[in-house]
Design a protein around this motif. Structure first.
Motif, PDB file in Angstrom:
ATOM      1  N   HIS A  18       0.839  -1.205   0.000  1.00 42.12           N
ATOM      2  CA  HIS A  18       0.000   0.000   0.000  1.00 42.12           C
ATOM      3  C   HIS A  18       0.872   1.253   0.000  1.00 42.12           C
ATOM      4  O   HIS A  18       0.619   2.203  -0.743  1.00 42.12           O
ATOM      5  N   MET A  19       1.893   1.263   0.836  1.00 44.25           N
ATOM      6  CA  MET A  19       2.813   2.403   0.875  1.00 44.25           C
ATOM      7  C   MET A  19       3.482   2.604  -0.484  1.00 44.25           C
ATOM      8  O   MET A  19       3.615   3.737  -0.971  1.00 44.25           O
ATOM      9  N   ALA A  20       3.915   1.502  -1.097  1.00 47.17           N
ATOM     10  CA  ALA A  20       4.586   1.586  -2.390  1.00 47.17           C
ATOM     11  C   ALA A  20       3.653   2.121  -3.473  1.00 47.17           C
ATOM     12  O   ALA A  20       4.077   2.888  -4.349  1.00 47.17           O
ATOM     13  N   CYS A  21       2.388   1.741  -3.410  1.00 45.17           N
ATOM     14  CA  CYS A  21       1.420   2.260  -4.388  1.00 45.17           C
ATOM     15  C   CYS A  21       1.221   3.765  -4.209  1.00 45.17           C
ATOM     16  O   CYS A  21       1.117   4.515  -5.190  1.00 45.17           O
ATOM     17  N   PHE A  22       1.161   4.211  -2.961  1.00 47.99           N
ATOM     18  CA  PHE A  22       1.078   5.637  -2.659  1.00 47.99           C
ATOM     19  C   PHE A  22       2.270   6.371  -3.271  1.00 47.99           C
ATOM     20  O   PHE A  22       2.135   7.422  -3.898  1.00 47.99           O
ATOM     21  N   ASP A 157      -0.455   3.883 -17.911  1.00 46.87           N
ATOM     22  CA  ASP A 157      -1.272   2.707 -18.201  1.00 46.87           C
ATOM     23  C   ASP A 157      -1.171   1.763 -16.999  1.00 46.87           C
ATOM     24  O   ASP A 157      -0.846   2.173 -15.893  1.00 46.87           O
ATOM     25  N   GLN A 158      -1.402   0.474 -17.227  1.00 47.96           N
ATOM     26  CA  GLN A 158      -1.356  -0.490 -16.128  1.00 47.96           C
ATOM     27  C   GLN A 158       0.083  -0.821 -15.726  1.00 47.96           C
ATOM     28  O   GLN A 158       0.975  -0.944 -16.562  1.00 47.96           O
ATOM     29  N   GLY A 177       0.052  -4.934  -5.879  1.00 49.57           N
ATOM     30  CA  GLY A 177      -0.560  -3.616  -5.879  1.00 49.57           C
ATOM     31  C   GLY A 177      -0.784  -3.140  -7.302  1.00 49.57           C
ATOM     32  O   GLY A 177       0.152  -3.140  -8.109  1.00 49.57           O
ATOM     33  N   CYS A 178      -2.000  -2.757  -7.622  1.00 41.60           N
ATOM     34  CA  CYS A 178      -2.363  -2.339  -8.982  1.00 41.60           C
ATOM     35  C   CYS A 178      -3.003  -0.950  -8.925  1.00 41.60           C
ATOM     36  O   CYS A 178      -4.240  -0.823  -8.894  1.00 41.60           O
ATOM     37  N   PRO A 179      -2.187   0.125  -8.891  1.00 42.36           N
ATOM     38  CA  PRO A 179      -2.711   1.475  -8.665  1.00 42.36           C
ATOM     39  C   PRO A 179      -3.671   1.996  -9.731  1.00 42.36           C
ATOM     40  O   PRO A 179      -4.479   2.875  -9.436  1.00 42.36           O
ATOM     41  N   ASN A 180      -3.595   1.479 -10.955  1.00 35.24           N
ATOM     42  CA  ASN A 180      -4.476   1.969 -12.014  1.00 35.24           C
ATOM     43  C   ASN A 180      -5.560   0.971 -12.394  1.00 35.24           C
ATOM     44  O   ASN A 180      -6.240   1.146 -13.405  1.00 35.24           O
ATOM     45  N   TYR A 181      -5.736  -0.069 -11.596  1.00 36.40           N
ATOM     46  CA  TYR A 181      -6.741  -1.074 -11.928  1.00 36.40           C
ATOM     47  C   TYR A 181      -8.124  -0.560 -11.553  1.00 36.40           C
ATOM     48  O   TYR A 181      -8.322  -0.091 -10.429  1.00 36.40           O
TER      49      TYR A 181
END
Length: 381
Positions: A18-22, A157-158, A177-181
């Motif tokens: 979660h931190m990495a996606c942020f 993109d993804q 973690g998929c930030p753009n999904y």
């Protein structure tokens, strides 16, 4: 296997991803205004690497070492410090250091403890270079792809942040973690149910339209999807997750297939021939990164095939987390000979038979494996 055996590792891994996606979202917003040598560079093999790649690797490395003890943590990861240590990379290194410290300062929001003072240059480089394990069949090894699908990331993109734990050669924890999904469609899926697991979810409110973390552990027979924390509204920690499950579709005419975007990574024509021979009718979805595995795990696609040309070697960080997600969500993943993927032989998936086939169910999987055997001699792979 005791389903709770890896609960602590899973708990920390979910929070760290979660931190990495942020972190990735913040860097990607900057890419909308400028793509320069201080943000994106090329490695020795001409593949792109960004501030996000190095920053995520440093952040995850530091957090895992703090939570499990640096002397106990072995990490297999994609990036090294060679390019970053060059004199011409001074600008990007400065950005990495500031990005890492901004992310670590947010650790308490995810129930984790960050550093008491900002990390210095040497500490950031050490955290990145600490990820130098070659894995293998003995002991525990974290497997990290800090930004899987860097081209997708740069193009908005993804892409995915992939973290897995391999214990004595077997993948036992998988977090993606998929930030753009897209999330809205996922949470309206009739196959999903509300679930709450201890230690991972805290009280919060709100749902999100986009971005998620998917995760599972070996032997539980279930996988979950959690929305990303909404940084604008300062939510603390999501209090809910949804169980995800593979699609029940087994009719080839209704099945959706995913494949890599880059032609260098797979033979699109061979895949198209296989698709036709087993009766697949839909156009393939070409998707960057391990998001292909995510799409199968949560029921939005049924098939992922990849057949690289001779000489290409698959890396374990490109598959470990995604493979476990699909398997625990009810799917099947093997090489093109029908054998399980072997994560016990170091950095590469050694002994891989021709390619990789992931499916939502056995019927589709068996049909594709049969088609591979029938057509392989006529291929140029």
């Amino acid at each position: 296997m005791d389903k709770g055996k890896y609960s602590e590792e899973l708990n920390v891994a979910v929070r760290v991803v979660h931190m990495a996606c942020f972190l990735c979202q913040k860097v990607q917003k900057g890419l909308a205004f400028s793509i320069s040598d201080d943000v994106v560079q090329s490695k020795d093999d001409d593949s792109p690497v960004t501030v996000a790649d190095w920053s995520v690797q440093a952040t995850v490395s530091w957090m895992l070492s703090e939570n499990f003890g640096g002397e106990n943590v072995s990490i297999v990861a994609e990036e090294d410090v060679q390019t970053l240590s060059k004199s011409e990379s001074a600008g990007i290194l400065d950005k990495v250091i500031s990005t890492v410290n901004e992310c670590l300062a947010e650790a308490p929001r995810y129930g984790l403890k960050g550093p008491s003072v900002a990390l210095e240059r040497s500490q950031v480089l050490e955290a990145i270079s600490r990820c130098n394990s070659s894995g293998g069949p003995v002991g525990r090894h974290w497997v990290l792809d800090p930004v899987d699908g860097t081209l997708g990331f740069v193009r908005r993109d993804q892409y995915a942040v992939a973290l897995a734990l391999v214990d004595n050669g077997e993948v036992v924890v998988g977090v993606l973690g998929c930030p753009n999904y897209p999330m809205k469609e996922q949470f309206n899926n009739q196959n999903q149910q509300n679930h709450t697991m201890p230690d991972i979810y805290w009280t919060s409110t709100g749902k999100h339209e986009e971005g998620c973390v998917m995760y599972t552990s070996r032997g539980c027979g279930r996988a979950w999807m959690q929305p990303l924390v909404d940084t604008d509204k300062k939510f603390e920690w999501p209090n809910f997750a949804r169980e995800i499950r593979v699609s029940s579709i087994d009719d080839p005419e209704l099945a959706t297939i995913c494949e890599p975007v880059e032609r260098a990574n797979t033979d699109h024509s061979f895949t198209a021939g296989l698709a036709s021979s087993v009766g697949l009718r839909k156009q393939p979805l070409r998707v960057y990164s391990m998001v292909k595995y995510a799409a199968i795990a949560c029921g939005n696609a049924e098939i992922f095939m990849k057949f690289a040309r001779a000489g290409y070697k698959e890396k374990i960080w490109d598959h470990a987390a995604g493979v476990l997600l699909v398997e625990e969500a009810g799917g099947v993943v093997t090489d093109a000979g029908g054998r399980p993927l072997d994560f016990s032989r170091g950095v590469y998936l050694e002994g891989l038979d021709r390619g990789i086939v992931a499916c939502s169910g056995v019927k589709l999987h068996d049909a594709i494996i049969g088609a591979v055997y029938a057509s392989w001699e006529s291929s140029n792979l």
